[in-house]
Write a protein that holds these residues in place. Structure first.
Motif, PDB file in Angstrom:
ATOM      1  N   LYS A  40     -46.530 -61.688 -50.409  1.00 35.17           N
ATOM      2  CA  LYS A  40     -46.034 -61.915 -49.050  1.00 35.17           C
ATOM      3  C   LYS A  40     -44.843 -61.010 -48.749  1.00 35.17           C
ATOM      4  O   LYS A  40     -44.765 -60.411 -47.679  1.00 35.17           O
ATOM      5  CB  LYS A  40     -45.618 -63.374 -48.867  1.00 35.17           C
ATOM      6  N   GLN A  41     -43.913 -60.922 -49.700  1.00 39.76           N
ATOM      7  CA  GLN A  41     -42.700 -60.145 -49.470  1.00 39.76           C
ATOM      8  C   GLN A  41     -42.990 -58.651 -49.352  1.00 39.76           C
ATOM      9  O   GLN A  41     -42.441 -57.986 -48.479  1.00 39.76           O
ATOM     10  CB  GLN A  41     -41.673 -60.409 -50.573  1.00 39.76           C
ATOM     11  N   ILE A  42     -43.841 -58.107 -50.231  1.00 42.23           N
ATOM     12  CA  ILE A  42     -44.117 -56.668 -50.162  1.00 42.23           C
ATOM     13  C   ILE A  42     -44.923 -56.345 -48.911  1.00 42.23           C
ATOM     14  O   ILE A  42     -44.699 -55.304 -48.285  1.00 42.23           O
ATOM     15  CB  ILE A  42     -44.792 -56.125 -51.447  1.00 42.23           C
ATOM     16  N   ASN A  43     -45.832 -57.226 -48.495  1.00 45.32           N
ATOM     17  CA  ASN A  43     -46.579 -56.971 -47.264  1.00 45.32           C
ATOM     18  C   ASN A  43     -45.662 -56.991 -46.051  1.00 45.32           C
ATOM     19  O   ASN A  43     -45.805 -56.170 -45.141  1.00 45.32           O
ATOM     20  CB  ASN A  43     -47.719 -57.972 -47.103  1.00 45.32           C
ATOM     21  N   LYS A  44     -44.735 -57.919 -46.039  1.00 42.13           N
ATOM     22  CA  LYS A  44     -43.756 -57.984 -44.955  1.00 42.13           C
ATOM     23  C   LYS A  44     -42.906 -56.710 -44.922  1.00 42.13           C
ATOM     24  O   LYS A  44     -42.714 -56.103 -43.872  1.00 42.13           O
ATOM     25  CB  LYS A  44     -42.871 -59.220 -45.156  1.00 42.13           C
ATOM     26  N   MET A  45     -42.433 -56.272 -46.099  1.00 39.16           N
ATOM     27  CA  MET A  45     -41.604 -55.074 -46.173  1.00 39.16           C
ATOM     28  C   MET A  45     -42.411 -53.835 -45.785  1.00 39.16           C
ATOM     29  O   MET A  45     -41.933 -52.969 -45.061  1.00 39.16           O
ATOM     30  CB  MET A  45     -41.018 -54.920 -47.575  1.00 39.16           C
ATOM     31  N   LYS A  46     -43.656 -53.748 -46.263  1.00 39.64           N
ATOM     32  CA  LYS A  46     -44.531 -52.608 -45.933  1.00 39.64           C
ATOM     33  C   LYS A  46     -44.707 -52.508 -44.419  1.00 39.64           C
ATOM     34  O   LYS A  46     -44.577 -51.430 -43.840  1.00 39.64           O
ATOM     35  CB  LYS A  46     -45.884 -52.782 -46.610  1.00 39.64           C
ATOM     36  N   LYS A  47     -44.974 -53.637 -43.757  1.00 36.32           N
ATOM     37  CA  LYS A  47     -45.162 -53.633 -42.305  1.00 36.32           C
ATOM     38  C   LYS A  47     -43.902 -53.171 -41.588  1.00 36.32           C
ATOM     39  O   LYS A  47     -43.977 -52.419 -40.608  1.00 36.32           O
ATOM     40  CB  LYS A  47     -45.570 -55.026 -41.816  1.00 36.32           C
ATOM     41  N   GLN A  48     -42.733 -53.612 -42.060  1.00 33.14           N
ATOM     42  CA  GLN A  48     -41.477 -53.211 -41.429  1.00 33.14           C
ATOM     43  C   GLN A  48     -41.228 -51.716 -41.609  1.00 33.14           C
ATOM     44  O   GLN A  48     -40.814 -51.033 -40.664  1.00 33.14           O
ATOM     45  CB  GLN A  48     -40.313 -54.019 -42.004  1.00 33.14           C
ATOM     46  N   VAL A  49     -41.476 -51.194 -42.813  1.00 31.18           N
ATOM     47  CA  VAL A  49     -41.269 -49.768 -43.073  1.00 31.18           C
ATOM     48  C   VAL A  49     -42.210 -48.945 -42.197  1.00 31.18           C
ATOM     49  O   VAL A  49     -41.792 -47.985 -41.545  1.00 31.18           O
ATOM     50  CB  VAL A  49     -41.477 -49.445 -44.581  1.00 31.18           C
ATOM     51  N   ILE A  50     -43.491 -49.322 -42.149  1.00 33.37           N
ATOM     52  CA  ILE A  50     -44.470 -48.575 -41.355  1.00 33.37           C
ATOM     53  C   ILE A  50     -44.141 -48.639 -39.867  1.00 33.37           C
ATOM     54  O   ILE A  50     -44.235 -47.637 -39.151  1.00 33.37           O
ATOM     55  CB  ILE A  50     -45.894 -49.073 -41.647  1.00 33.37           C
ATOM     56  N   LYS A  51     -43.716 -49.797 -39.406  1.00 35.06           N
ATOM     57  CA  LYS A  51     -43.345 -49.944 -37.995  1.00 35.06           C
ATOM     58  C   LYS A  51     -42.192 -49.001 -37.648  1.00 35.06           C
ATOM     59  O   LYS A  51     -42.228 -48.310 -36.627  1.00 35.06           O
ATOM     60  CB  LYS A  51     -42.949 -51.400 -37.721  1.00 35.06           C
ATOM     61  N   CYS A  52     -41.189 -48.948 -38.516  1.00 35.42           N
ATOM     62  CA  CYS A  52     -40.033 -48.069 -38.274  1.00 35.42           C
ATOM     63  C   CYS A  52     -40.447 -46.597 -38.314  1.00 35.42           C
ATOM     64  O   CYS A  52     -39.985 -45.799 -37.491  1.00 35.42           O
ATOM     65  CB  CYS A  52     -38.933 -48.329 -39.293  1.00 35.42           C
ATOM     66  N   ILE A  53     -41.313 -46.227 -39.253  1.00 34.44           N
ATOM     67  CA  ILE A  53     -41.764 -44.828 -39.335  1.00 34.44           C
ATOM     68  C   ILE A  53     -42.573 -44.472 -38.092  1.00 34.44           C
ATOM     69  O   ILE A  53     -42.355 -43.420 -37.483  1.00 34.44           O
ATOM     70  CB  ILE A  53     -42.569 -44.582 -40.626  1.00 34.44           C
ATOM     71  N   ASN A  54     -43.501 -45.338 -37.707  1.00 35.55           N
ATOM     72  CA  ASN A  54     -44.334 -45.050 -36.533  1.00 35.55           C
ATOM     73  C   ASN A  54     -43.514 -44.947 -35.251  1.00 35.55           C
ATOM     74  O   ASN A  54     -43.838 -44.159 -34.367  1.00 35.55           O
ATOM     75  CB  ASN A  54     -45.434 -46.096 -36.377  1.00 35.55           C
ATOM     76  N   LYS A  55     -42.451 -45.742 -35.150  1.00 38.67           N
ATOM     77  CA  LYS A  55     -41.589 -45.692 -33.960  1.00 38.67           C
ATOM     78  C   LYS A  55     -40.482 -44.650 -34.098  1.00 38.67           C
ATOM     79  O   LYS A  55     -39.671 -44.493 -33.199  1.00 38.67           O
ATOM     80  CB  LYS A  55     -40.949 -47.063 -33.709  1.00 38.67           C
ATOM     81  N   GLN A  56     -40.437 -43.975 -35.258  1.00 36.87           N
ATOM     82  CA  GLN A  56     -39.380 -43.016 -35.594  1.00 36.87           C
ATOM     83  C   GLN A  56     -38.004 -43.662 -35.433  1.00 36.87           C
ATOM     84  O   GLN A  56     -37.076 -43.077 -34.895  1.00 36.87           O
ATOM     85  CB  GLN A  56     -39.516 -41.748 -34.753  1.00 36.87           C
ATOM     86  N   ASP A  57     -37.903 -44.885 -35.908  1.00 37.18           N
ATOM     87  CA  ASP A  57     -36.691 -45.699 -35.795  1.00 37.18           C
ATOM     88  C   ASP A  57     -35.861 -45.581 -37.075  1.00 37.18           C
ATOM     89  O   ASP A  57     -35.984 -46.390 -37.986  1.00 37.18           O
ATOM     90  CB  ASP A  57     -37.093 -47.159 -35.538  1.00 37.18           C
ATOM     91  N   LYS A  58     -35.031 -44.559 -37.113  1.00 33.74           N
ATOM     92  CA  LYS A  58     -34.208 -44.315 -38.304  1.00 33.74           C
ATOM     93  C   LYS A  58     -33.225 -45.458 -38.551  1.00 33.74           C
ATOM     94  O   LYS A  58     -33.031 -45.887 -39.682  1.00 33.74           O
ATOM     95  CB  LYS A  58     -33.463 -42.991 -38.171  1.00 33.74           C
ATOM     96  N   GLU A  59     -32.632 -45.981 -37.505  1.00 35.55           N
ATOM     97  CA  GLU A  59     -31.654 -47.067 -37.672  1.00 35.55           C
ATOM     98  C   GLU A  59     -32.321 -48.339 -38.189  1.00 35.55           C
ATOM     99  O   GLU A  59     -31.773 -49.049 -39.016  1.00 35.55           O
ATOM    100  CB  GLU A  59     -30.897 -47.330 -36.366  1.00 35.55           C
TER     101      GLU A  59
END
Length: 166
Positions: A40-59
């Motif tokens: 659960k934790q790694i899937n949650k973290m993976k989704k957050q990382v991918i979301k930030c990369i796709n949105k180019q959200d460095k912060e």
């Protein structure tokens, strides 16, 4: 008196055997629970990382890193710019990987969780991403969060000869 002593000894043996058997079962249950937790934790973290990369959200990506990592990683902002820039504006369409690995447990902290994913971009390029984070650390809560993201834009065959990762 002798019968009473024998009966008490038998009762004690039965109770200790029952206690030992339930102790083993609870350890198995605990490990199964830990695997579910890490998934659960790694899937949650993976989704957050991918979301930030796709949105180019460095912060947003920077906030996923632990406070300790934010303090001690040299030029974190520059490295995050490189990470996001490696995608050339392409979006991640899928991220498939094996179940996460972990080191430690809920009781013996810190609990480090590692995930490896094969990414497919909308440009059909394929990358690999490794995410490492500390999920629990009661003694040093500043170390909870991502402490490493590694992106490989080359295949295993294209890896430099002495490359070991990191």
């Amino acid at each position: 008196m002798r019968k009473l002593t024998c009966a008490l000894l038998c009762l004690l043996m039965i109770l200790s055997i029952a206690f030992c058997l339930t102790g083993c079962k609870s350890r198995t249950d605990e490990m199964a629970g830990l695997e579910v937790h890490t998934d659960k934790q790694i899937n949650k973290m993976k989704k957050q990382v991918i979301k930030c990369i796709n949105k180019q959200d460095k912060e947003g990506l920077k906030k996923l890193f632990s406070k300790d990592a934010q303090k001690h990683i040299d030029d974190l902002d520059g490295k995050l710019d490189q990470l996001i820039g490696a995608f050339n504006g392409n979006k991640i369409e899928s991220a498939k990987g094996r179940g996460p690995n972990f080191k430690g447990s809920i009781q013996t902290q810190p609990l480090h969780i590692y995930g490896k994913y094969h990414l497919v971009l909308n440009s059909k390029e394929k990358y690999r991403i490794y995410i490492s984070f500390c999920d629990k650390n009661d003694e040093e809560p500043d170390k909870e969060g991502v402490f490493q993201i590694e992106l490989r834009t080359f295949s295993r065959e294209e890896s430099p000869r002495d490359f070991s990762g990191g």
